[in-house]
Design a protein around this motif. Structure first.
Motif, PDB file in Angstrom:
ATOM      1  N   SER A  69      92.874 -66.451  24.912  1.00  0.00           N
ATOM      2  CA  SER A  69      91.646 -67.011  24.368  1.00  0.00           C
ATOM      3  C   SER A  69      91.355 -66.249  23.131  1.00  0.00           C
ATOM      4  O   SER A  69      91.033 -64.982  23.191  1.00  0.00           O
ATOM      5  CB  SER A  69      90.587 -66.856  25.261  1.00  0.00           C
ATOM      6  OG  SER A  69      89.426 -67.314  24.555  1.00  0.00           O
ATOM      7  N   ALA A  70      91.561 -67.055  22.039  1.00  0.00           N
ATOM      8  CA  ALA A  70      91.335 -66.315  20.539  1.00  0.00           C
ATOM      9  C   ALA A  70      90.318 -66.710  20.116  1.00  0.00           C
ATOM     10  O   ALA A  70      89.843 -68.019  20.341  1.00  0.00           O
ATOM     11  CB  ALA A  70      92.626 -66.463  19.703  1.00  0.00           C
ATOM     12  N   THR A  71      89.433 -65.818  19.435  1.00  0.00           N
ATOM     13  CA  THR A  71      88.170 -66.238  18.720  1.00  0.00           C
ATOM     14  C   THR A  71      88.419 -66.969  17.595  1.00  0.00           C
ATOM     15  O   THR A  71      89.259 -66.364  16.825  1.00  0.00           O
ATOM     16  CB  THR A  71      87.230 -65.007  18.506  1.00  0.00           C
ATOM     17  OG1 THR A  71      87.178 -64.479  19.589  1.00  0.00           O
ATOM     18  CG2 THR A  71      86.012 -65.493  17.985  1.00  0.00           C
ATOM     19  N   ILE A  72      87.945 -68.029  17.156  1.00  0.00           N
ATOM     20  CA  ILE A  72      88.374 -68.891  16.079  1.00  0.00           C
ATOM     21  C   ILE A  72      87.234 -69.091  15.056  1.00  0.00           C
ATOM     22  O   ILE A  72      85.896 -69.296  15.595  1.00  0.00           O
ATOM     23  CB  ILE A  72      88.957 -70.300  16.366  1.00  0.00           C
ATOM     24  CG1 ILE A  72      90.218 -70.266  17.231  1.00  0.00           C
ATOM     25  CG2 ILE A  72      88.978 -71.070  15.229  1.00  0.00           C
ATOM     26  CD1 ILE A  72      91.262 -69.483  16.773  1.00  0.00           C
ATOM     27  N   LEU A  73      87.437 -68.691  13.918  1.00  0.00           N
ATOM     28  CA  LEU A  73      86.143 -68.723  13.027  1.00  0.00           C
ATOM     29  C   LEU A  73      86.085 -70.105  12.497  1.00  0.00           C
ATOM     30  O   LEU A  73      87.325 -70.707  11.871  1.00  0.00           O
ATOM     31  CB  LEU A  73      86.432 -67.943  11.677  1.00  0.00           C
ATOM     32  CG  LEU A  73      85.340 -67.688  10.489  1.00  0.00           C
ATOM     33  CD1 LEU A  73      83.979 -67.477  11.097  1.00  0.00           C
ATOM     34  CD2 LEU A  73      85.781 -66.937   9.448  1.00  0.00           C
ATOM     35  N   ARG A  74      85.003 -70.867  12.482  1.00  0.00           N
ATOM     36  CA  ARG A  74      84.629 -72.177  11.725  1.00  0.00           C
ATOM     37  C   ARG A  74      84.318 -72.066  10.223  1.00  0.00           C
ATOM     38  O   ARG A  74      83.889 -71.038   9.859  1.00  0.00           O
ATOM     39  CB  ARG A  74      83.743 -72.971  12.599  1.00  0.00           C
ATOM     40  CG  ARG A  74      84.182 -73.131  13.917  1.00  0.00           C
ATOM     41  CD  ARG A  74      83.064 -74.059  14.627  1.00  0.00           C
ATOM     42  NE  ARG A  74      83.410 -74.050  16.061  1.00  0.00           N
ATOM     43  CZ  ARG A  74      82.846 -73.383  17.233  1.00  0.00           C
ATOM     44  NH1 ARG A  74      81.896 -72.614  16.756  1.00  0.00           N
ATOM     45  NH2 ARG A  74      83.169 -73.743  18.423  1.00  0.00           N
ATOM     46  N   ASP A  75      84.438 -73.225   9.564  1.00  0.00           N
ATOM     47  CA  ASP A  75      84.058 -73.186   8.211  1.00  0.00           C
ATOM     48  C   ASP A  75      82.592 -72.786   8.114  1.00  0.00           C
ATOM     49  O   ASP A  75      82.314 -72.096   6.798  1.00  0.00           O
ATOM     50  CB  ASP A  75      84.202 -74.400   7.366  1.00  0.00           C
ATOM     51  CG  ASP A  75      85.608 -74.837   7.437  1.00  0.00           C
ATOM     52  OD1 ASP A  75      86.569 -73.887   7.406  1.00  0.00           O
ATOM     53  OD2 ASP A  75      86.019 -76.217   7.519  1.00  0.00           O
ATOM     54  N   SER A  82      89.085 -69.929  21.930  1.00  0.00           N
ATOM     55  CA  SER A  82      90.235 -71.204  21.956  1.00  0.00           C
ATOM     56  C   SER A  82      90.732 -70.959  23.478  1.00  0.00           C
ATOM     57  O   SER A  82      90.558 -69.754  23.989  1.00  0.00           O
ATOM     58  CB  SER A  82      90.940 -70.944  20.873  1.00  0.00           C
ATOM     59  OG  SER A  82      91.626 -69.645  21.003  1.00  0.00           O
ATOM     60  N   LEU A  83      91.738 -71.647  23.750  1.00  0.00           N
ATOM     61  CA  LEU A  83      92.599 -71.468  24.688  1.00  0.00           C
ATOM     62  C   LEU A  83      94.147 -71.901  24.311  1.00  0.00           C
ATOM     63  O   LEU A  83      94.438 -73.054  24.296  1.00  0.00           O
ATOM     64  CB  LEU A  83      92.022 -72.016  26.038  1.00  0.00           C
ATOM     65  CG  LEU A  83      93.181 -71.932  27.244  1.00  0.00           C
ATOM     66  CD1 LEU A  83      93.274 -70.599  27.600  1.00  0.00           C
ATOM     67  CD2 LEU A  83      92.862 -72.902  28.622  1.00  0.00           C
ATOM     68  N   THR A 108      81.228 -77.436  18.555  1.00  0.00           N
ATOM     69  CA  THR A 108      80.156 -76.450  18.109  1.00  0.00           C
ATOM     70  C   THR A 108      80.225 -75.714  19.710  1.00  0.00           C
ATOM     71  O   THR A 108      80.771 -75.956  20.722  1.00  0.00           O
ATOM     72  CB  THR A 108      78.952 -77.109  17.928  1.00  0.00           C
ATOM     73  OG1 THR A 108      78.323 -77.917  18.868  1.00  0.00           O
ATOM     74  CG2 THR A 108      79.044 -77.914  16.736  1.00  0.00           C
ATOM     75  N   GLY A 109      79.807 -74.469  19.255  1.00  0.00           N
ATOM     76  CA  GLY A 109      79.440 -73.633  20.548  1.00  0.00           C
ATOM     77  C   GLY A 109      80.432 -72.664  20.673  1.00  0.00           C
ATOM     78  O   GLY A 109      81.678 -72.846  20.012  1.00  0.00           O
TER      79      GLY A 109
END
Length: 191
Positions: A69-75, A82-83, A108-109
């Motif tokens: 589960s990686a943390t993903i940065l949004r725009d 994530s998974l 979102t979230g």
């Protein structure tokens, strides 16, 4: 299990990883560097048995495969968890990663789906060359998933390095096992 009685059974270390060859190899293969070192992290985690242990209802279980589960940065500068399922083949894993990053960026979230515990928590802070790292944790939540974080890639006359932080449940993993993981990971990055 001695450490399960501790309010904070996790401990962590921070080290520096040489990523000179790995960075060049990722570019040669046309894979993002993030995907490349995430894949190498999962290869190492899956190779070192104690990193596949989890505590469920006060019992230790071993999983055959560990995902991430990686943390993903949004725009918009928000984050989502994530998974990404582990695949031994780098190209297959790159496709999984690409699709999952796109999915997380489209919703979102923070919590974007249900999670199992056969995973590691993974984050990258490509803006910070850190020398120490800690995680926010709820002591009442029964967590035994290892946490792996990477910092900013630094370049010193062509030698590329990154900080790597590893936090683990001490009831499952000792310093010796962290040493095994780091050595395995560095070998994979040099391969």
């Amino acid at each position: 299990m001695f450490f399960k009685q501790m309010e904070e059974p996790f401990f962590g270390i921070t080290t520096t990883i040489d990523c000179t060859k790995a960075y060049a190899k990722s570019k040669e293969l046309g894979v993002t560097f993030f995907t490349y070192y995430l894949h190498k992290t999962l290869q190492a985690v899956n190779a070192i048995e104690p990193f596949r242990y989890r505590i469920i209802d006060d019992e230790v279980y071993i999983y055959d495969t560990i995902d991430v589960s990686a943390t993903i940065l949004r725009d918009d500068k928000t984050f989502g968890f994530s998974l990404m399922e582990y695949a031994e083949d780098l190209n297959e894993f790159a496709e999984i990663t690409k699709k999952e990053i796109a999915r997380v960026k489209a919703v979102t979230g923070l919590i974007t789906r249900d999670f199992e515990i056969n995973l590691i928590h993974f984050s990258a802070l490509p803006w910070i060359n850190f020398t120490s790292y800690s995680h926010a944790r709820s002591f009442t939540f029964p967590d035994s998933c290892p946490k792996v974080s990477f910092g900013k890639m630094m370049d010193d006359n062509g030698k590329k390095t990154m900080a790597m932080a590893i936090h683990v449940h001490h009831g499952l993993i000792d310093g010796y096992h962290i040493g095994e993981l780091i050595n395995c990971f560095q070998e994979l990055m040099n391969g």
